[in-house]
Scaffold this motif. Structure first.
Motif, PDB file in Angstrom:
ATOM      1  N   SER A 168       1.385   5.062  -8.997  1.00  0.00           N
ATOM      2  CA  SER A 168       2.110   6.429  -8.362  1.00  0.00           C
ATOM      3  C   SER A 168       2.070   7.450  -9.579  1.00  0.00           C
ATOM      4  CB  SER A 168       3.549   6.435  -7.841  1.00  0.00           C
ATOM      5  OG  SER A 168       4.147   7.417  -7.474  1.00  0.00           O
ATOM      6  N   ASP A 169       2.389   7.207 -10.827  1.00  0.00           N
ATOM      7  CA  ASP A 169       2.315   8.057 -11.897  1.00  0.00           C
ATOM      8  C   ASP A 169       0.851   8.581 -12.253  1.00  0.00           C
ATOM      9  OD1 ASP A 169       5.203   7.754 -11.924  1.00  0.00           O
ATOM     10  OD2 ASP A 169       5.161   6.293 -13.645  1.00  0.00           O
ATOM     11  N   ILE A 201       4.382   1.540  -9.199  1.00  0.00           N
ATOM     12  CA  ILE A 201       4.907   2.634  -9.737  1.00  0.00           C
ATOM     13  C   ILE A 201       3.925   3.353 -10.867  1.00  0.00           C
ATOM     14  CG2 ILE A 201       6.731   3.146 -11.578  1.00  0.00           C
ATOM     15  CD1 ILE A 201       8.539   1.241 -10.053  1.00  0.00           C
ATOM     16  N   LYS A 202       3.311   2.474 -11.568  1.00  0.00           N
ATOM     17  CA  LYS A 202       2.260   2.783 -12.520  1.00  0.00           C
ATOM     18  C   LYS A 202       1.183   3.722 -11.615  1.00  0.00           C
ATOM     19  CE  LYS A 202       2.666  -0.644 -15.970  1.00  0.00           C
ATOM     20  NZ  LYS A 202       1.814  -1.652 -16.674  1.00  0.00           N
ATOM     21  N   ASN A 230       5.835  -2.995  -9.965  1.00  0.00           N
ATOM     22  CA  ASN A 230       5.780  -2.486 -11.134  1.00  0.00           C
ATOM     23  C   ASN A 230       4.357  -1.680 -11.143  1.00  0.00           C
ATOM     24  OD1 ASN A 230       8.068  -3.024 -12.198  1.00  0.00           O
ATOM     25  ND2 ASN A 230       7.576  -4.947 -13.019  1.00  0.00           N
ATOM     26  N   SER A 268       3.454  10.415  -4.959  1.00  0.00           N
ATOM     27  CA  SER A 268       5.001   9.802  -4.627  1.00  0.00           C
ATOM     28  C   SER A 268       4.630   8.640  -4.003  1.00  0.00           C
ATOM     29  CB  SER A 268       5.777  10.541  -4.000  1.00  0.00           C
ATOM     30  OG  SER A 268       5.047  10.510  -2.401  1.00  0.00           O
ATOM     31  N   LEU A 269       5.506   7.568  -4.316  1.00  0.00           N
ATOM     32  CA  LEU A 269       5.454   6.218  -3.723  1.00  0.00           C
ATOM     33  C   LEU A 269       5.367   6.174  -2.165  1.00  0.00           C
ATOM     34  CD1 LEU A 269       7.682   3.941  -6.181  1.00  0.00           C
ATOM     35  CD2 LEU A 269       5.120   3.837  -5.510  1.00  0.00           C
TER      36      LEU A 269
END
Length: 145
Positions: free
Chosen positions: A51-52, A48-49, A45, A57-58
Motif C-alpha cells: 500500500s505504501d 501495508i508495505k 505486513n 490505500s488498503l
C-alpha cells in the motif's frame, strides 16, 4: 476488480517491474507474480508495505475482493485454534496417562473418580476431533479459493 488485478495495474501505472517490487518487498519475483495472479496472498505486513510502495490505500487494494478477506480471516482463526488444539491434546495425554497408571495399579482411582475421568476424557477426545475436523475443513476451503 480482484486484488491481484489491482496490484498488477498499480505496479504498471508506476512503471515498475515485478522484480522492482520484489526487491523492495524482500520477496521473490515469483511471489509477486503469484500475488498478481491470485494464487496466493500477502500477509498483513506485506499488504501495508505494498500500500505504501504503490501509494494506494488498503481500502482500494482490498475492495470487492472477498477471497483475500476470507484468507486473512481464516489465517487469524487458524492461529487462534493452535492453543486450543494444544490444550486438548495435553488433556488427552494426561487422561491416557492416568488410565495407564490405574491399570498398572500405580495409582488407584476409585470407582466414582474413574467414571468421571472416563466421561471427561471421552468428551475431550470428541472436542479434539471436532476442532481438528474444523481445522482441516478450513484448510480445504482455503485451497479451493
Amino acid at each position: 476488480m480482484l486484488f491481484g488485478e489491482r496490484l498488477q495495474q498499480k505496479r504498471a501505472d508506476l512503471g515498475l517491474t515485478q522484480q522492482d517490487t520484489a526487491d523492495k518487498m524482500h520477496v521473490s519475483r515469483q511471489t509477486i507474480s503469484s500475488w498478481e495472479r491470485g494464487n496466493s496472498y500477502p500477509d498483513i505486513n506485506s499488504l501495508i508495505k505494498l500500500s505504501d510502495y504503490y501509494q494506494v490505500s488498503l481500502d482500494i487494494l482490498l475492495k470487492e475482493d472477498t477471497a483475500i478477506q476470507q484468507y486473512l480471516d481464516q489465517k487469524t482463526i487458524r492461529r487462534s485454534l493452535r492453543p486450543i488444539l494444544m490444550t486438548l491434546l495435553l488433556i488427552d495425554i494426561i487422561y491416557l496417562a492416568l488410565l495407564i497408571l490405574d491399570k498398572m495399579n500405580i495409582v488407584h482411582l476409585g470407582n466414582p473418580a474413574f467414571i468421571i475421568l472416563m466421561i471427561f476424557g471421552l468428551l475431550n477426545v470428541v472436542a479434539l476431533f471436532l476442532v481438528v475436523a474444523f481445522h482441516y475443513k478450513m484448510n480445504a476451503s482455503h485451497k479451493n479459493t
